[in-house]
Design a protein around this motif. Structure first.
Motif, mmCIF file in Angstrom:
data_model
loop_
_atom_site.group_PDB
_atom_site.id
_atom_site.type_symbol
_atom_site.label_atom_id
_atom_site.label_comp_id
_atom_site.label_asym_id
_atom_site.label_seq_id
_atom_site.Cartn_x
_atom_site.Cartn_y
_atom_site.Cartn_z
ATOM 1 N N THR A 1 4.317 -6.697 -1.405
ATOM 2 C CA THR A 1 5.045 -5.654 -2.121
ATOM 3 C C THR A 1 4.152 -5.078 -3.211
ATOM 4 O O THR A 1 3.314 -5.773 -3.796
ATOM 5 N N ILE B 1 -2.193 -1.002 1.100
ATOM 6 C CA ILE B 1 -2.583 -0.179 2.249
ATOM 7 C C ILE B 1 -4.027 0.294 2.122
ATOM 8 O O ILE B 1 -4.620 0.751 3.103
ATOM 9 N N VAL C 1 4.689 -0.338 -1.565
ATOM 10 C CA VAL C 1 5.286 -1.080 -0.453
ATOM 11 C C VAL C 1 6.557 -1.749 -0.976
ATOM 12 O O VAL C 1 6.498 -2.603 -1.866
ATOM 13 N N THR C 2 7.701 -1.353 -0.451
ATOM 14 C CA THR C 2 8.975 -1.908 -0.881
ATOM 15 C C THR C 2 9.160 -3.312 -0.307
ATOM 16 O O THR C 2 8.459 -3.707 0.639
ATOM 17 N N GLN D 1 -0.044 -2.510 10.640
ATOM 18 C CA GLN D 1 0.773 -2.858 9.475
ATOM 19 C C GLN D 1 1.220 -1.607 8.721
ATOM 20 O O GLN D 1 2.378 -1.511 8.306
ATOM 21 N N VAL D 2 0.313 -0.644 8.542
ATOM 22 C CA VAL D 2 0.700 0.603 7.890
ATOM 23 C C VAL D 2 1.648 1.392 8.793
ATOM 24 O O VAL D 2 2.614 1.999 8.318
ATOM 25 N N ARG E 1 0.175 10.489 6.730
ATOM 26 C CA ARG E 1 1.030 9.500 7.401
ATOM 27 C C ARG E 1 2.241 10.128 8.087
ATOM 28 O O ARG E 1 3.298 9.508 8.219
ATOM 29 N N GLU F 1 11.509 -4.263 1.599
ATOM 30 C CA GLU F 1 11.854 -4.063 3.004
ATOM 31 C C GLU F 1 10.615 -3.739 3.824
ATOM 32 O O GLU F 1 10.442 -4.235 4.945
ATOM 33 N N GLY F 2 9.728 -2.897 3.265
ATOM 34 C CA GLY F 2 8.489 -2.566 3.947
ATOM 35 C C GLY F 2 7.584 -3.773 4.093
ATOM 36 O O GLY F 2 6.879 -3.922 5.103
ATOM 37 N N SER F 3 7.603 -4.651 3.109
ATOM 38 C CA SER F 3 6.794 -5.860 3.178
ATOM 39 C C SER F 3 7.247 -6.757 4.316
ATOM 40 O O SER F 3 6.425 -7.355 5.028
ATOM 41 N N LEU G 1 5.312 0.616 8.453
ATOM 42 C CA LEU G 1 6.041 1.181 7.312
ATOM 43 C C LEU G 1 6.788 2.453 7.694
ATOM 44 O O LEU G 1 7.656 2.910 6.946
ATOM 45 N N SER H 1 6.111 -5.105 7.704
ATOM 46 C CA SER H 1 4.676 -4.851 7.867
ATOM 47 C C SER H 1 3.798 -6.069 7.614
ATOM 48 O O SER H 1 2.659 -6.133 8.077
#
Length: 280
Positions: free
Chosen positions: A211, A260, A199-200, A112-113, A104, A202-204, A116, A207
């Protein structure tokens, strides 16, 4: 583009090289230095757990210089500091590993990934120990090897470790043809899971993925491979050859359950590739 060994997991060069040496007369095969280099292409997963593959350039190197064996495995370089005895028998191996992990760090196809964000390149250092037996089933020249490798991130990208038990079997069918099988697994520390599979909140939000948190270590994946090499000039110890293989990886446990992988990816990972080698 990522530079990878043929089929990402490679042609199990650690066991392939001693088997090549045994296919010729011992006095000739062990008399001097040998180096094999290769270039080709491999279809590899877009990221660990992805449901799409991309074609990337591939490269390999393995050989012996001044009695020291070395080989690449993916984006890692192994150096065996324990000399091997000639002929059938049992040998031990041990030495350092250095490499990079590029999961990554580039463009990701899945939006979506990709949302992140890109991750930092991980620089890894570690070591391995192993044992091999030459002259097992088919002849005096087939080789069964077992090895355990341990690397740690030294640059703070995932701030953890990876333990990789490996087993492989290679057998030369002639002085021009060699085939092999391999199996391995990855046991990773909690920092690895947190970096690549969590997935945090914030990442949720950015994206749309749910979570997810991994707070402990565990087995991340298991891999199996079938590969071969065919000399097209001279024999397996000299000149040009073609090599390739297919590898299957299954994501495991809490890593398989990450969004993911389970929501937008695939727990079943396939890698295929081929290329041209030259041994001198």
């Amino acid at each position: 583009m990522l530079i990878r060994l043929f089929c990402a997991a490679g042609l199990a060069a650690a066991t392939l090289h001693p088997a090549l040496a045994q296919t010729a007369d011992p006095a000739d095969s062990l008399a001097g230095d040998r180096v094999t280099v290769g270039i080709g292409a491999a279809s590899v997963p877009d990221y660990e757990g992805a449901d799409t593959n991309n074609w990337n350039p591939a490269a390999l190197v393995n050989g012996k210089v001044s009695g020291i064996d070395f080989w690449s495995r993916g984006t890692q370089l192994y150096v065996d500091l324990v000399p091997d005895a000639p002929g059938p028998g049992t040998n031990f191996s041990a030495g350092p590993i250095a490499g990079v992990r590029l999961n990554r760090t580039g463009d990701i196809d899945n939006p979506q990934v990709a949302a992140l964000g890109k991750l930092d390149t991980a620089y890894e250092l570690g070591g391995f120990v192993g044992i091999s037996r030459t002259g097992v089933i088919t002849s005096d020249y087939d080789t069964l090897s077992a090895r355990v490798a341990v690397v740690a991130d030294v640059a703070g990208a995932y701030d953890s470790y990876v333990v990789t038990p490996q087993i492989s079997y290679t057998t030369p069918l002639s002085r021009q043809t060699l085939v092999g099988l391999s199996a391995s697994a990855d046991y990773v520390g909690k920092g690895y899971g947190r970096t690549y599979f969590s997935v945090t909140p914030e990442g949720s939000v950015v994206s749309g993925l749910r979570t997810y948190d991994i707070s402990d270590s565990g087995f991340k994946s298991a891999s199996f491979g079938l590969y071969g090499i065919q000399s097209i000039s001279g024999d397996l110890l000299h000149g040009f050859g073609i090599g390739g293989g297919v590898f299957y990886t299954r994501m495991l446990g809490k890593y398989k359950d990450s969004p993911i992988v389970s929501d937008v990816g695939d727990a079943d990972q396939f890698t295929v590739g081929a290329g041209l080698t030259y041994t001198f």
